[in-house]
Design a protein around this motif. Structure first.
Motif, short mmCIF file in Angstrom:
data_model
loop_
_atom_site.label_atom_id
_atom_site.label_comp_id
_atom_site.label_asym_id
_atom_site.label_seq_id
_atom_site.Cartn_x
_atom_site.Cartn_y
_atom_site.Cartn_z
N ARG A 8 -1.64 86.44 53.01
CA ARG A 8 -2.66 87.05 52.17
C ARG A 8 -2.54 86.48 50.75
O ARG A 8 -1.49 86.58 50.11
CB ARG A 8 -2.50 88.56 52.17
N PHE A 9 -3.64 85.88 50.28
CA PHE A 9 -3.65 85.28 48.95
C PHE A 9 -4.45 86.17 47.99
O PHE A 9 -5.52 86.67 48.34
CB PHE A 9 -4.26 83.88 49.00
N HIS A 10 -3.90 86.34 46.79
CA HIS A 10 -4.54 87.15 45.76
C HIS A 10 -4.90 86.24 44.58
O HIS A 10 -4.01 85.62 43.98
CB HIS A 10 -3.62 88.27 45.30
N GLY A 11 -6.18 86.17 44.27
CA GLY A 11 -6.64 85.34 43.17
C GLY A 11 -7.32 86.15 42.09
O GLY A 11 -7.01 87.33 41.89
N VAL A 12 -8.25 85.52 41.39
CA VAL A 12 -9.00 86.17 40.31
C VAL A 12 -10.48 85.90 40.53
O VAL A 12 -10.89 84.75 40.68
CB VAL A 12 -8.57 85.64 38.93
N SER A 13 -11.26 86.96 40.57
CA SER A 13 -12.69 86.82 40.77
C SER A 13 -13.39 86.41 39.48
O SER A 13 -12.96 86.79 38.38
CB SER A 13 -13.29 88.14 41.27
N SER A 14 -14.45 85.61 39.61
CA SER A 14 -15.28 85.24 38.45
C SER A 14 -16.62 84.74 38.97
O SER A 14 -16.79 84.49 40.17
CB SER A 14 -14.59 84.17 37.60
N HIS A 15 -17.55 84.57 38.05
CA HIS A 15 -18.85 84.02 38.42
C HIS A 15 -18.67 82.52 38.65
O HIS A 15 -18.20 81.79 37.78
CB HIS A 15 -19.87 84.28 37.30
N ALA A 16 -19.06 82.06 39.84
CA ALA A 16 -18.78 80.68 40.22
C ALA A 16 -19.57 79.67 39.39
O ALA A 16 -19.15 78.52 39.26
CB ALA A 16 -19.08 80.48 41.71
N ALA A 17 -20.69 80.10 38.84
CA ALA A 17 -21.49 79.19 38.02
C ALA A 17 -21.25 79.40 36.54
O ALA A 17 -21.05 78.45 35.78
CB ALA A 17 -22.98 79.36 38.33
N GLY A 18 -21.23 80.68 36.11
CA GLY A 18 -21.13 80.99 34.69
C GLY A 18 -19.73 80.85 34.12
O GLY A 18 -19.56 80.46 32.96
N ALA A 19 -18.70 81.16 34.91
CA ALA A 19 -17.33 81.11 34.39
C ALA A 19 -16.34 80.70 35.48
O ALA A 19 -15.37 81.40 35.75
CB ALA A 19 -16.95 82.47 33.81
N PRO A 20 -16.55 79.55 36.11
CA PRO A 20 -15.65 79.15 37.20
C PRO A 20 -14.22 78.92 36.72
O PRO A 20 -13.28 79.08 37.49
CB PRO A 20 -16.28 77.85 37.70
N ARG A 24 -9.66 82.15 40.14
CA ARG A 24 -8.59 81.54 40.94
C ARG A 24 -8.90 81.91 42.39
O ARG A 24 -8.75 83.07 42.78
CB ARG A 24 -7.22 82.05 40.51
N SER A 25 -9.29 80.93 43.16
CA SER A 25 -9.86 81.20 44.48
C SER A 25 -8.79 81.40 45.55
O SER A 25 -8.04 80.48 45.89
CB SER A 25 -10.79 80.07 44.91
N ALA A 26 -8.76 82.61 46.11
CA ALA A 26 -7.88 82.88 47.23
C ALA A 26 -8.34 82.14 48.48
O ALA A 26 -7.52 81.73 49.31
CB ALA A 26 -7.83 84.39 47.49
N LEU A 27 -9.65 81.96 48.61
CA LEU A 27 -10.17 81.23 49.77
C LEU A 27 -9.76 79.76 49.71
O LEU A 27 -9.45 79.15 50.74
CB LEU A 27 -11.70 81.35 49.83
N ASP A 28 -9.75 79.18 48.50
CA ASP A 28 -9.25 77.81 48.37
C ASP A 28 -7.81 77.72 48.87
O ASP A 28 -7.43 76.74 49.53
CB ASP A 28 -9.30 77.36 46.90
N ALA A 29 -7.01 78.74 48.55
CA ALA A 29 -5.61 78.74 48.98
C ALA A 29 -5.51 78.76 50.50
O ALA A 29 -4.70 78.04 51.09
CB ALA A 29 -4.88 79.94 48.38
N VAL A 30 -6.33 79.59 51.15
CA VAL A 30 -6.34 79.64 52.61
C VAL A 30 -6.72 78.28 53.19
O VAL A 30 -6.07 77.78 54.12
CB VAL A 30 -7.31 80.73 53.11
N GLU A 31 -7.76 77.68 52.64
CA GLU A 31 -8.21 76.38 53.16
C GLU A 31 -7.16 75.30 52.96
O GLU A 31 -6.92 74.47 53.85
CB GLU A 31 -9.52 76.00 52.49
N ASN A 63 -21.45 82.42 45.33
CA ASN A 63 -21.61 82.38 43.88
C ASN A 63 -20.54 83.19 43.15
O ASN A 63 -20.61 83.39 41.95
CB ASN A 63 -23.00 82.91 43.48
N VAL A 64 -19.55 83.67 43.92
CA VAL A 64 -18.45 84.44 43.36
C VAL A 64 -17.14 83.81 43.82
O VAL A 64 -16.97 83.52 45.01
CB VAL A 64 -18.51 85.91 43.79
N VAL A 65 -16.23 83.58 42.89
CA VAL A 65 -14.90 83.08 43.28
C VAL A 65 -14.17 84.19 44.03
O VAL A 65 -14.04 85.32 43.53
CB VAL A 65 -14.10 82.65 42.04
N GLN A 66 -13.69 83.88 45.22
CA GLN A 66 -13.10 84.90 46.09
C GLN A 66 -11.69 85.27 45.62
O GLN A 66 -10.79 84.43 45.58
CB GLN A 66 -13.03 84.39 47.54
#
Length: 293
Positions: A8-20, A24-31, A63-66
């Motif tokens: 289980r990865f814990h990241g930081v959510s943000s607007h993917a376009a406005g403030a990428p 910190r993407s937990a989904l990127d970590a899984v991939e 459009n949301v960082v996971q």
């Protein structure tokens, strides 16, 4: 001989376009973990198996960082020590994925099962019991029922799942072609070949001499975890297979009670196989029961 855990990865959510840059993407970590494990496959032993399923992608919006994501892994190998080492490699890959994405990793250990220690002495007793009891007979209706499921598989599929240790492979292949269900006692030879299924019987086999009974409870072709296997679970064929297994086990127990020397042979083989090695559960001592959603 497998270990199963959720990463289980814990990241930081943000607007993917406005403030990428803030995310910190937990989904990127899984991939990245999955990519790393897949690169590891070239450097595993042939008997090793690693399976995974992404159980939480972190949401449906691109459009949301996971901020949260999770992947479940099942790691198999031929022996307990090899399984532990392979599991540790997978954990290190997960740690690397967390470093690359600046996320936090939580490992939820779920299950661990030991490899099965075979016992040829007990297998010989069971083999004789099979011959003594004799296989069930099937009615025309039962065969027609089984044929519906068998026909849902190609001939290649039906012939591809022949296990190791069959004494006469050609006889079995002919039976697969000409019968809807295995209707004779398949003679086997002793083998230490490791089949890659998993069962908690393996843990039992480290404590006491153990052997297993396999009977036909479904049509040819129906493999583990298939809908065809499940669909036949309440059929007359399945019931006959279970009753057949019970009779074989009863006959084997009768033989062992009447011939205690067979029990001694089984224990002698057990001690020789372990050669002083002690049972060690693959579930770490500090792990407590938990619920995985």
């Amino acid at each position: 001989m497998f270990k199963e855990a959720c990463f289980r990865f814990h990241g930081v959510s943000s607007h993917a376009a406005g403030a990428p840059h803030l995310g910190r993407s937990a989904l990127d970590a899984v991939e990245l973990m999955d990519v790393g494990v897949n690169y590891m496959r070239e450097h595993m032993e042939d008997s090793d198996r690693v399976h995974y399923a992404i159980t939480n992608t972190g949401g449906k919006s691109p459009n949301v960082v996971q901020a949260e994501a999770e992947v479940r892994y099942l790691i198999r190998s031929a022996t307990n020590p090899k399984c532990k080492k392979l599991y540790e490699r997978v954990v290190r890959i997960a740690q690397g994925a967390a470093l690359m994405t600046d996320t936090k990793l939580e490992v939820l250990f779920d299950e661990g099962l030991s490899n099965t220690v075979p016992n040829f002495a007990l297998e010989d007793v069971i083999a004789k019991a099979f011959q003594t009891v004799g296989v069930p007979t099937y009615t025309a209706e039962e065969r027609a029922y089984a044929k519906q499921f068998k026909d849902s598989f190609s001939v290649e599929d039906q012939l591809s799942d022949i296990p190791f240790g069959i004494a006469d492979i050609m006889k079995l292949r002919e039976n697969i072609k000409n019968s809807e269900i295995c209707d004779y006692v398949v003679e086997t030879i002793h083998t230490d070949h490791c089949e890659m299924g998993s069962t908690d019987v393996g843990d039992v086999s480290w404590v006491i001499p153990t052997a297993t009974v396999n009977t036909a409870c479904y049509s040819y072709g129906a493999g583990a975890h298939s809908w065809q296997w499940t669909a036949q679970g309440k059929s007359a064929i399945a019931h006959k297979g279970m009753i057949f297994a019970a009779k074989v086990m009863a006959e084997s127990a009768k033989t062992l009670l009447e011939h205690p020397e067979e029990i001694k042979k089984a224990w002698n083989e057990f001690d020789k196989r372990l050669d002083g090695e002690k049972y060690e559960c693959l579930i770490p001592k500090e792990i407590e029961p938990h619920v995985i959603e």
